[in-house]
Write a protein that holds these residues in place. Structure first.
Motif, PDB file in Angstrom:
ATOM      1  N   ILE A   1      41.906  39.498  30.919  1.00  0.00           N
ATOM      2  CA  ILE A   1      42.197  39.402  32.343  1.00  0.00           C
ATOM      3  C   ILE A   1      42.128  37.960  32.837  1.00  0.00           C
ATOM      4  O   ILE A   1      42.864  37.569  33.726  1.00  0.00           O
ATOM      5  CB  ILE A   1      41.285  40.367  33.159  1.00  0.00           C
ATOM      6  CG1 ILE A   1      41.873  40.649  34.531  1.00  0.00           C
ATOM      7  CG2 ILE A   1      39.850  39.880  33.277  1.00  0.00           C
ATOM      8  CD1 ILE A   1      42.952  41.656  34.549  1.00  0.00           C
TER       9      ILE A   1
ATOM     10  N   PHE B   1      49.640  37.889  39.724  1.00  0.00           N
ATOM     11  CA  PHE B   1      48.626  37.182  38.934  1.00  0.00           C
ATOM     12  C   PHE B   1      48.185  37.958  37.710  1.00  0.00           C
ATOM     13  O   PHE B   1      47.476  37.441  36.864  1.00  0.00           O
ATOM     14  CB  PHE B   1      47.380  36.899  39.803  1.00  0.00           C
ATOM     15  CG  PHE B   1      46.809  38.138  40.460  1.00  0.00           C
ATOM     16  CD1 PHE B   1      45.987  39.004  39.761  1.00  0.00           C
ATOM     17  CD2 PHE B   1      47.133  38.452  41.778  1.00  0.00           C
ATOM     18  CE1 PHE B   1      45.486  40.153  40.356  1.00  0.00           C
ATOM     19  CE2 PHE B   1      46.625  39.600  42.383  1.00  0.00           C
ATOM     20  CZ  PHE B   1      45.800  40.452  41.668  1.00  0.00           C
TER      21      PHE B   1
ATOM     22  N   GLN C   1      42.819  51.525  35.585  1.00  0.00           N
ATOM     23  CA  GLN C   1      43.133  50.218  36.171  1.00  0.00           C
ATOM     24  C   GLN C   1      43.556  50.391  37.618  1.00  0.00           C
ATOM     25  O   GLN C   1      43.432  49.494  38.430  1.00  0.00           O
ATOM     26  CB  GLN C   1      44.259  49.522  35.392  1.00  0.00           C
ATOM     27  CG  GLN C   1      43.793  48.729  34.203  1.00  0.00           C
ATOM     28  CD  GLN C   1      43.690  49.594  32.973  1.00  0.00           C
ATOM     29  OE1 GLN C   1      44.326  50.645  32.907  1.00  0.00           O
ATOM     30  NE2 GLN C   1      42.903  49.179  32.014  1.00  0.00           N
TER      31      GLN C   1
ATOM     32  N   THR D   1      39.082  51.536  39.137  1.00  0.00           N
ATOM     33  CA  THR D   1      39.231  50.657  40.277  1.00  0.00           C
ATOM     34  C   THR D   1      40.428  51.087  41.117  1.00  0.00           C
ATOM     35  O   THR D   1      41.449  51.455  40.553  1.00  0.00           O
ATOM     36  CB  THR D   1      39.500  49.220  39.779  1.00  0.00           C
ATOM     37  OG1 THR D   1      38.362  48.755  39.091  1.00  0.00           O
ATOM     38  CG2 THR D   1      39.752  48.278  40.907  1.00  0.00           C
TER      39      THR D   1
ATOM     40  N   HIS E   1      43.391  50.690  44.250  1.00  0.00           N
ATOM     41  CA  HIS E   1      44.280  49.759  44.959  1.00  0.00           C
ATOM     42  C   HIS E   1      44.371  50.244  46.408  1.00  0.00           C
ATOM     43  O   HIS E   1      44.539  51.451  46.642  1.00  0.00           O
ATOM     44  CB  HIS E   1      45.661  49.784  44.299  1.00  0.00           C
ATOM     45  CG  HIS E   1      46.612  48.772  44.845  1.00  0.00           C
ATOM     46  ND1 HIS E   1      47.235  48.918  46.061  1.00  0.00           N
ATOM     47  CD2 HIS E   1      47.039  47.600  44.346  1.00  0.00           C
ATOM     48  CE1 HIS E   1      48.013  47.868  46.279  1.00  0.00           C
ATOM     49  NE2 HIS E   1      47.907  47.052  45.251  1.00  0.00           N
TER      50      HIS E   1
ATOM     51  N   PRO F   1      39.291  46.553  45.626  1.00  0.00           N
ATOM     52  CA  PRO F   1      39.638  45.133  45.588  1.00  0.00           C
ATOM     53  C   PRO F   1      40.677  44.776  46.638  1.00  0.00           C
ATOM     54  O   PRO F   1      41.663  45.490  46.810  1.00  0.00           O
ATOM     55  CB  PRO F   1      40.230  44.943  44.181  1.00  0.00           C
ATOM     56  CG  PRO F   1      39.736  46.102  43.394  1.00  0.00           C
ATOM     57  CD  PRO F   1      39.631  47.238  44.373  1.00  0.00           C
TER      58      PRO F   1
ATOM     59  N   GLN G   1      41.356  41.133  47.124  1.00  0.00           N
ATOM     60  CA  GLN G   1      41.841  39.865  46.520  1.00  0.00           C
ATOM     61  C   GLN G   1      41.926  38.710  47.503  1.00  0.00           C
ATOM     62  O   GLN G   1      41.545  37.600  47.183  1.00  0.00           O
ATOM     63  CB  GLN G   1      43.197  40.037  45.795  1.00  0.00           C
ATOM     64  CG  GLN G   1      43.349  41.271  44.927  1.00  0.00           C
ATOM     65  CD  GLN G   1      42.424  41.325  43.728  1.00  0.00           C
ATOM     66  OE1 GLN G   1      41.658  40.403  43.481  1.00  0.00           O
ATOM     67  NE2 GLN G   1      42.444  42.437  43.004  1.00  0.00           N
TER      68      GLN G   1
ATOM     69  N   ARG H   1      50.974  42.251  46.525  1.00  0.00           N
ATOM     70  CA  ARG H   1      49.992  43.323  46.662  1.00  0.00           C
ATOM     71  C   ARG H   1      50.522  44.512  47.455  1.00  0.00           C
ATOM     72  O   ARG H   1      49.936  45.590  47.448  1.00  0.00           O
ATOM     73  CB  ARG H   1      48.721  42.794  47.339  1.00  0.00           C
ATOM     74  CG  ARG H   1      47.911  41.868  46.470  1.00  0.00           C
ATOM     75  CD  ARG H   1      47.243  42.589  45.342  1.00  0.00           C
ATOM     76  NE  ARG H   1      46.152  43.429  45.776  1.00  0.00           N
ATOM     77  CZ  ARG H   1      45.437  44.196  44.945  1.00  0.00           C
ATOM     78  NH1 ARG H   1      45.736  44.235  43.663  1.00  0.00           N
ATOM     79  NH2 ARG H   1      44.462  44.940  45.396  1.00  0.00           N
TER      80      ARG H   1
ATOM     81  N   ASP I   1      36.982  42.877  44.899  1.00  0.00           N
ATOM     82  CA  ASP I   1      37.315  41.731  44.037  1.00  0.00           C
ATOM     83  C   ASP I   1      38.092  40.717  44.862  1.00  0.00           C
ATOM     84  O   ASP I   1      38.924  41.104  45.707  1.00  0.00           O
ATOM     85  CB  ASP I   1      38.256  42.152  42.891  1.00  0.00           C
ATOM     86  CG  ASP I   1      37.601  43.031  41.849  1.00  0.00           C
ATOM     87  OD1 ASP I   1      36.375  43.139  41.829  1.00  0.00           O
ATOM     88  OD2 ASP I   1      38.366  43.603  41.045  1.00  0.00           O
TER      89      ASP I   1
ATOM     90  N   ILE J   1      40.231  36.815  44.501  1.00  0.00           N
ATOM     91  CA  ILE J   1      40.739  35.711  43.695  1.00  0.00           C
ATOM     92  C   ILE J   1      40.905  34.515  44.624  1.00  0.00           C
ATOM     93  O   ILE J   1      41.500  34.651  45.699  1.00  0.00           O
ATOM     94  CB  ILE J   1      42.111  36.059  43.067  1.00  0.00           C
ATOM     95  CG1 ILE J   1      41.944  37.197  42.059  1.00  0.00           C
ATOM     96  CG2 ILE J   1      42.728  34.842  42.404  1.00  0.00           C
ATOM     97  CD1 ILE J   1      43.241  37.630  41.398  1.00  0.00           C
TER      98      ILE J   1
ATOM     99  N   PHE K   1      36.663  35.430  41.553  1.00  0.00           N
ATOM    100  CA  PHE K   1      37.123  34.652  40.404  1.00  0.00           C
ATOM    101  C   PHE K   1      38.060  33.544  40.866  1.00  0.00           C
ATOM    102  O   PHE K   1      38.824  33.726  41.819  1.00  0.00           O
ATOM    103  CB  PHE K   1      37.928  35.529  39.433  1.00  0.00           C
ATOM    104  CG  PHE K   1      37.335  36.890  39.201  1.00  0.00           C
ATOM    105  CD1 PHE K   1      36.309  37.069  38.298  1.00  0.00           C
ATOM    106  CD2 PHE K   1      37.810  38.001  39.902  1.00  0.00           C
ATOM    107  CE1 PHE K   1      35.758  38.325  38.079  1.00  0.00           C
ATOM    108  CE2 PHE K   1      37.265  39.262  39.690  1.00  0.00           C
ATOM    109  CZ  PHE K   1      36.234  39.411  38.776  1.00  0.00           C
ATOM    110  N   ASN K   2      38.038  32.429  40.133  1.00  0.00           N
ATOM    111  CA  ASN K   2      39.119  31.454  40.284  1.00  0.00           C
ATOM    112  C   ASN K   2      40.383  32.061  39.700  1.00  0.00           C
ATOM    113  O   ASN K   2      40.325  32.703  38.640  1.00  0.00           O
ATOM    114  CB  ASN K   2      38.804  30.185  39.487  1.00  0.00           C
ATOM    115  CG  ASN K   2      37.978  29.201  40.305  1.00  0.00           C
ATOM    116  OD1 ASN K   2      37.906  29.313  41.533  1.00  0.00           O
ATOM    117  ND2 ASN K   2      37.372  28.252  39.636  1.00  0.00           N
TER     118      ASN K   2
ATOM    119  N   SER L   1      43.298  32.503  37.441  1.00  0.00           N
ATOM    120  CA  SER L   1      43.483  32.043  36.061  1.00  0.00           C
ATOM    121  C   SER L   1      44.918  32.365  35.653  1.00  0.00           C
ATOM    122  O   SER L   1      45.310  33.541  35.650  1.00  0.00           O
ATOM    123  CB  SER L   1      42.473  32.795  35.187  1.00  0.00           C
ATOM    124  OG  SER L   1      42.728  32.606  33.839  1.00  0.00           O
TER     125      SER L   1
ATOM    126  N   ARG M   1      47.910  33.567  33.834  1.00  0.00           N
ATOM    127  CA  ARG M   1      48.076  34.420  32.660  1.00  0.00           C
ATOM    128  C   ARG M   1      49.495  34.298  32.143  1.00  0.00           C
ATOM    129  O   ARG M   1      50.450  34.519  32.899  1.00  0.00           O
ATOM    130  CB  ARG M   1      47.788  35.897  33.004  1.00  0.00           C
ATOM    131  CG  ARG M   1      46.455  36.193  33.630  1.00  0.00           C
ATOM    132  CD  ARG M   1      45.256  36.091  32.676  1.00  0.00           C
ATOM    133  NE  ARG M   1      45.099  34.821  32.038  1.00  0.00           N
ATOM    134  CZ  ARG M   1      44.758  34.633  30.751  1.00  0.00           C
ATOM    135  NH1 ARG M   1      44.569  35.647  29.974  1.00  0.00           N
ATOM    136  NH2 ARG M   1      44.609  33.433  30.253  1.00  0.00           N
TER     137      ARG M   1
END
Ligand code: SAM
Ligand code: SF4
Length: 433
Positions: free
Chosen positions: A37, A151, A189, A226, A228, A253, A255, A267, A293, A295, A324-325, A327, A329
Motif C-alpha cells: 500500500i 492514489f 478492502q 474498511t 468507503h 476513511p 482521506q 473519491r 484514514d 493522506i 500517512f504521507n 506515497s 504507487r
C-alpha cells in the motif's frame, strides 16, 4: 486482511504436513505475506528477504522461501530478479493453488511465479478454516475494489471487487464461534460495498448479512472494516441502531477534507457527504465513535487544502486515526503527477498527527470512570493481568487470577495509557459468555 490470509494459507498447507512455527530458524518453508500500500512496506520486504537468504544458506539451501500478498502481485518479476533465491511468488488470488505451486517448485527446482487472477474463486477452493483464531476473529467477506482512487494500488493488486456468497460466510462464522470466537470483524478492502449472493437467491447487502450473523448464538460482537463513505447506505447506518451486536465504533476513511483534493483522489464523495454520514450515525447511535484514514500531500494539495483537512478533523473528533504521507504507487494515476516535496508533506503530517494524537488521548481519557462491558481475550502482558477489549476496541488490562477468555463482564475504567486502558472488574457475573 493479511493476518486472515496467512491463517488461510496455513490451513491450505496443513494437509501437506506443514505446521506453523514461531521462528524462521530451521523452518522448511517461510512465507512472507506482504503489503504494497505504501513504498515503505515494499522496501521492508526486500530487507527482510536478505535476512532470510542468510538463514537459507546457513541451512544448506533446504528452506523454501515464498513471497505472497500484494508486493508479490505487483512486483512478481522484480522480486525474482532482485532475490533469485526466492522459490515462490504468489499473488493474493492464487493461495488455494499453493500446494500445486510448491510441488512444481520442488519438481522443477526452479522459482515459480503465479500472479494470475484465476477464473476460479479462491474461496470456493480454500479448505474450511482449521486453526482457531481465538476470541476475536477476522473473516474476509469481500475482496478487491472497483473504485480506483487515484492514489491507491488495491484495484491493481487485489483485483476487481468480489463478494463471497453469504452462505459460505455464515458457515465460516458458525465454525469460528464453535472454536471460541465471540467477536468477528468482517473484512474487505471496501467492505460496505458487499453485495454477495444470498441463500435465497437474491443479492445480500452488508446490512442484511449483519442481521443474519447476529442470529448466531454466542456471537456477541460484530465489526466491519474498511468502509468507503460512498457505500454508507441508510440501511447500513440504521443497522447501527437496530443491531445490538454491531459495536458503536466505525472505521470510515475520509482521506482529505478538501473537495478539490477529494475530486483529484477520485473519491466520488465530498467533505460534506462525510459530515452528513457522521451526523446521521451520531443521531442513530449517540455513543458511536469514529476512526479514519488520512493522506497528506496528494499531488496538488495546497496549504489551504490541508487546512480544510485539519478543520474537518477538529470538527469531527476521532477516537483514533491513521495518517500517512502520500506515497506514489507505480501505475496509479496520481504517481505520474508533479509531487509535493517531502519536507512539506512531513510538516503537514506532523501537524495532523499531533491533533489526532490529542484527540485519541482525549477520547481515551473521556472513558476513564465509565463502567463498560469488556470482552476478555486471555492473559495480559503483565503477570496477574488479563486482557480484553472495550466496545471501542480499546485494549484493556485488569488484575484477575483467571483469564475469563470469551466472557463479557462490566469493568470500571480507572486509567488511560496512550494505547491501552486499565480497569477493575465490577461484578463477576458474565453478561454473555
Ligand atoms: N477502501 C478504503 C477507503 O476507501 O478509504 C481504504 C483501504 S486502503 C487499503 C488503506 C489506507 O491506506 C487508505 O485509507 C489510505 O489512507 C492508505 N493509502 C492507500 N494508498 C496510499 C498511498 N498511495 N499513499 C499513502 N497512503 C495510502
Ligand atoms: Fe483503494 Fe479504498 Fe479507493 Fe478502493 S476505495 S481504490 S481500496 S482507497
Amino acid at each position: 486482511m493479511n493476518v486472515y490470509d496467512s491463517a488461510r494459507m496455513a490451513d491450505v498447507l496443513a494437509p501437506l504436513g506443514y505446521v506453523t512455527v514461531d521462528t524462521p530458524d530451521g523452518a522448511d518453508m517461510v512465507i512472507m505475506n506482504t503489503c504494497h500500500i505504501r513504498e515503505r512496506a515494499e522496501e521492508k520486504v526486500f530487507s527482510a528477504l536478505g535476512r532470510l537468504r542468510d538463514l537459507k544458506v546457513a541451512g544448506g539451501n533446504r528452506m523454501m522461501i515464498a513471497v505472497t500478498g500484494c508486493v508479490a502481485q505487483a512486483e512478481g518479476e522484480v522480486i525474482l530478479e532482485r532475490a533469485p533465491y526466492v522459490d515462490l511468488v504468489v499473488g493474493p488470488q492464487a493461495y488455494h493453488r499453493l500446494p500445486e505451486l510448491i510441488a512444481r517448485a520442488h519438481r522443477t527446482q526452479k522459482s515459480v511465479l503465479d500472479t494470475d487472477f484465476p477464473a476460479d474463486q479462491k474461496f470456493d477452493f480454500l479448505p474450511a478454516a482449521a486453526a482457531p483464531q481465538g476470541v476475536i476473529a477476522n473473516l474476509t467477506i469481500q475482496e478487491g475494489c472497483d473504485k480506483f482512487c487515484s492514489f491507491c494500488v488495491v484495484p491493481y493488486t487485489r483485483g476487481a471487487e468480489t463478494s463471497r456468497p453469504a452462505a459460505s460466510i455464515l458457515a465460516e462464522a458458525r465454525r469460528m464461534v464453535l472454536s471460541g470466537a465471540r467477536e468477528i470483524a468482517l473484512l474487505g478492502q471496501n467492505v460496505n460495498a458487499y453485495h454477495g449472493e444470498g441463500p435465497d437467491g437474491g443479492t445480500w447487502t452488508l446490512a442484511r448479512l449483519l442481521r443474519e450473523l447476529e442470529k448466531i448464538p454466542n456471537l456477541h460482537r460484530l465489526r466491519y472494516t474498511t468502509s468507503h463513505p460512498g457505500d454508507m447506505t441508510e440501511e447500513l447506518m440504521v443497522a447501527h441502531r437496530d443491531n445490538p451486536a454491531l459495536m458503536p465504533f466505525l472505521h470510515l476513511p475520509v482521506q482529505s477534507g478538501s473537495d478539490k483534493i477529494l475530486a483529484a483522489m477520485n473519491r466520488k464523495h465530498k467533505a460534506d457527504d462525510f459530515r452528513r454520514i457522521i451526523a446521521r450515525l451520531r443521531d442513530l447511535r449517540p455513543d458511536i465513535a469514529f476512526t479514519s484514514d488520512f493522506i497528506v500531500g496528494q499531488p496538488g494539495e495546497t496549504e489551504q487544502d490541508f487546512q480544510a483537512t485539519m478543520a474537518l478533523v477538529r470538527e469531527t473528533g476521532f477516537a483514533l486515526a491513521y495518517s500517512f504521507n502520500y506515497s506514489p504507487r507505480p501505475g496509479t494515476p496520481a504517481a505520474a503527477l508533479p509531487q509535493i516535496p517531502d519536507d512539506v508533506k512531513n510538516a503537514r503530517l506532523y501537524e495532523l498527527q499531533a491533533e489526532l494524537r490529542r484527540q485519541q488521548d482525549e477520547f481515551n481519557l473521556s472513558t476513564v470512570g465509565l463502567t463498560t462491558p469488556v470482552l476478555f481475550t486471555g492473559a495480559g502482558r503483565k503477570p496477574g493481568q488479563i486482557a480484553g477489549r472495550t466496545i471501542y476496541a480499546q485494549p484493556i488490562n485488569i488484575q484477575h487470577p483467571t483469564p475469563l477468555a470469551g466472557e463479557i463482564h462490566h469493568v470500571k475504567i480507572t486509567h488511560a495509557n496512550p494505547n491501552s486502558l486499565l480497569g477493575i472488574l465490577q461484578k463477576q457475573e458474565s453478561l454473555a459468555a
